[in-house]
Design a protein around this motif. Structure first.
Motif, PDB file in Angstrom:
ATOM      1  N   ALA A   1      48.917  22.923  -0.489  1.00 49.40           N
ATOM      2  CA  ALA A   1      48.969  23.821   0.025  1.00 49.40           C
ATOM      3  C   ALA A   1      48.941  25.138   1.286  1.00 49.40           C
ATOM      4  CB  ALA A   1      50.948  24.080   0.972  1.00 49.40           C
TER       5      ALA A   1
ATOM      6  N   SER B   1      43.030  28.009  11.799  1.00 50.60           N
ATOM      7  CA  SER B   1      43.780  27.696  10.845  1.00 50.60           C
ATOM      8  C   SER B   1      45.057  27.898  10.187  1.00 50.60           C
ATOM      9  CB  SER B   1      42.783  27.718  10.170  1.00 50.60           C
ATOM     10  OG  SER B   1      42.575  29.091   9.624  1.00 50.60           O
ATOM     11  N   TYR B   2      45.540  29.157  10.967  1.00 48.99           N
ATOM     12  CA  TYR B   2      46.883  29.344  10.237  1.00 48.99           C
ATOM     13  C   TYR B   2      47.819  28.386  10.947  1.00 48.99           C
ATOM     14  CZ  TYR B   2      51.190  31.960   9.931  1.00 48.99           C
ATOM     15  OH  TYR B   2      52.494  32.673   8.908  1.00 48.99           O
TER      16      TYR B   2
ATOM     17  N   ASN C   1      54.477  21.731   3.983  1.00 50.39           N
ATOM     18  CA  ASN C   1      53.877  22.552   2.260  1.00 50.39           C
ATOM     19  C   ASN C   1      54.134  21.170   1.457  1.00 50.39           C
ATOM     20  OD1 ASN C   1      53.457  24.278   0.197  1.00 50.39           O
ATOM     21  ND2 ASN C   1      54.909  25.432   0.548  1.00 50.39           N
TER      22      ASN C   1
ATOM     23  N   THR D   1      48.415  24.931   9.199  1.00 55.58           N
ATOM     24  CA  THR D   1      48.779  25.379   7.709  1.00 55.58           C
ATOM     25  C   THR D   1      50.327  24.982   8.153  1.00 55.58           C
ATOM     26  OG1 THR D   1      48.677  27.522   7.731  1.00 55.58           O
ATOM     27  CG2 THR D   1      47.041  26.816   6.226  1.00 55.58           C
ATOM     28  N   LYS D   2      50.293  25.530   9.185  1.00 53.93           N
ATOM     29  CA  LYS D   2      52.479  25.806   9.721  1.00 53.93           C
ATOM     30  C   LYS D   2      52.832  24.332  10.185  1.00 53.93           C
ATOM     31  CE  LYS D   2      53.791  29.362   8.994  1.00 53.93           C
ATOM     32  NZ  LYS D   2      54.713  29.980   8.234  1.00 53.93           N
TER      33      LYS D   2
ATOM     34  N   CYS E   1      39.644  15.620   8.292  1.00 52.83           N
ATOM     35  CA  CYS E   1      38.708  17.209   8.233  1.00 52.83           C
ATOM     36  C   CYS E   1      37.126  17.518   8.761  1.00 52.83           C
ATOM     37  CB  CYS E   1      38.111  17.646   6.525  1.00 52.83           C
ATOM     38  SG  CYS E   1      37.826  16.262   6.000  1.00 52.83           S
TER      39      CYS E   1
ATOM     40  N   MET F   1      45.368  26.514   0.155  1.00 51.49           N
ATOM     41  CA  MET F   1      44.613  26.621   2.070  1.00 51.49           C
ATOM     42  C   MET F   1      45.359  28.199   2.606  1.00 51.49           C
ATOM     43  SD  MET F   1      43.011  23.475   3.262  1.00 51.49           S
ATOM     44  CE  MET F   1      43.202  23.894   4.962  1.00 51.49           C
ATOM     45  N   ALA F   2      45.426  28.495   2.382  1.00 54.66           N
ATOM     46  CA  ALA F   2      45.809  30.463   2.731  1.00 54.66           C
ATOM     47  C   ALA F   2      44.273  31.537   2.076  1.00 54.66           C
ATOM     48  CB  ALA F   2      47.230  30.922   2.569  1.00 54.66           C
TER      49      ALA F   2
ATOM     50  N   ASN G   1      41.069  30.099   4.436  1.00 51.13           N
ATOM     51  CA  ASN G   1      41.617  30.049   5.436  1.00 51.13           C
ATOM     52  C   ASN G   1      40.896  31.903   5.785  1.00 51.13           C
ATOM     53  OD1 ASN G   1      42.000  27.646   6.521  1.00 51.13           O
ATOM     54  ND2 ASN G   1      44.623  28.328   6.571  1.00 51.13           N
TER      55      ASN G   1
ATOM     56  N   THR H   1      51.913  21.675   8.545  1.00 51.97           N
ATOM     57  CA  THR H   1      51.342  20.711   7.902  1.00 51.97           C
ATOM     58  C   THR H   1      52.026  21.141   6.818  1.00 51.97           C
ATOM     59  OG1 THR H   1      48.449  20.453   7.986  1.00 51.97           O
ATOM     60  CG2 THR H   1      49.884  20.071   5.642  1.00 51.97           C
TER      61      THR H   1
ATOM     62  N   THR I   1      45.882  12.699  10.431  1.00 55.57           N
ATOM     63  CA  THR I   1      46.300  14.389   9.499  1.00 55.57           C
ATOM     64  C   THR I   1      48.126  13.610   9.595  1.00 55.57           C
ATOM     65  OG1 THR I   1      44.253  15.614   9.593  1.00 55.57           O
ATOM     66  CG2 THR I   1      47.263  16.379   9.285  1.00 55.57           C
TER      67      THR I   1
END
Length: 257
Positions: free
Chosen positions: A170, A156-157, A165, A160-161, A103, A173-174, A177, A163, A60
């Motif tokens: 991005a 998962s949250y 934006n 995303t933080k 993934c 993803m929310a 999740n 990764t 990633t």
């Protein structure tokens, strides 16, 4: 479905029964013996998955580093999708970047969960633990399903933080999740409590792993880039001189002397 998971189910059945007998041999009985056995099994499974998580994090991170070059290729061949795909595949091969490396490790816990579902479905488990009257039944107070949803969402949250934006990707993803977390919470309503405890423990371990493997390095990299940008901004900032103030200041110093 049962036939499909039979080899892995038999494997986990043997492992769990051995661990449970081992815990009983230490003098632990009742529901606590099952909880300790599933805790040890969860730690072993997560330890086996850790190299894949590290590889996923590296993949990633590498994908993020080459994003500017990928965007250049996409922009250059925006009117020729077929050529763009060919150039991207060539670029990934040259840079040794894997499209699926980031993934696939995230999907590995799911077949293990399904295998353990059949393990405990065919196993008689009796014993209470904390607020749970019987580990072989679902949680009547719905605390475990809530914990299952939270332990699914939080890693998962945090991911995303970690990764950057990059716009719509991005943002999409929310909902995914949240949907995954709600689905796990809903399934946990009917799962045996011992299975949900496994998932919650795994989620806690995954949260810690995500923090140290993904989030912390990403934040360190982000802070490093911010410092570099701040230094560049400071170097580009114009320096204003005030001749009159400097002359008056020099005159005042001479008078004092």
């Amino acid at each position: 479905m049962m036939t499909l998971f039979a080899p892995i189910t038999n494997f986990f059945s043997a492992i769990f029964e051995w661990l449970h007998n081992f815990v009983i041999g230490l003098g632990v009985t009742g529901g606590l013996s099952y909880v300790l056995a599933i805790t040890i099994l969860t730690i072993v499974i997560r330890a086996c998955l850790l190299p894949f998580n590290i590889k996923s994090a590296n993949s990633t991170r590498r994908m993020q580093e080459v994003q500017p070059e990928i965007k250049k290729i996409q922009e250059k061949y925006k009117n020729d999708p077929q050529r763009a795909n060919a150039e991207l595949m060539k670029f990934y091969k040259e840079k040794k970047v894997s499209m699926t490396g980031g993934c696939l490790p995230a999907l590995l816990p799911l077949p293990i969960l399904m295998a353990l579902y059949y393990v405990f479905y065919n196993m008689t488990i009796e014993g209470s633990f904390l607020w749970i009257p019987n580990l072989g039944d679902s949680d009547p107070y719905f605390i475990l399903p809530i914990l299952a949803a939270l332990s699914t969402y939080l890693p998962s949250y945090l991911m995303t933080k970690a990764t950057p934006n990059n716009g719509e990707g991005a943002m999409n993803m929310a909902p995914m999740n949240i949907g995954m977390s709600l689905m796990m919470g809903f399934m946990a309503l009917k799962f045996k409590s011992i299975l949900v405890i496994y998932w919650v423990l795994g989620g806690v371990i995954q949260l810690a792993t995500t923090y140290f493997v993904n989030y912390k390095p990403a934040m360190a990299k982000k802070n490093e880039l911010l410092e570099v940008e701040a230094e560049k901004e400071a170097a580009r900032a114009p320096k204003f001189a005030m001749p009159e103030y400097e002359e008056n200041n020099k005159s005042a110093k001479k008078k004092k002397k």
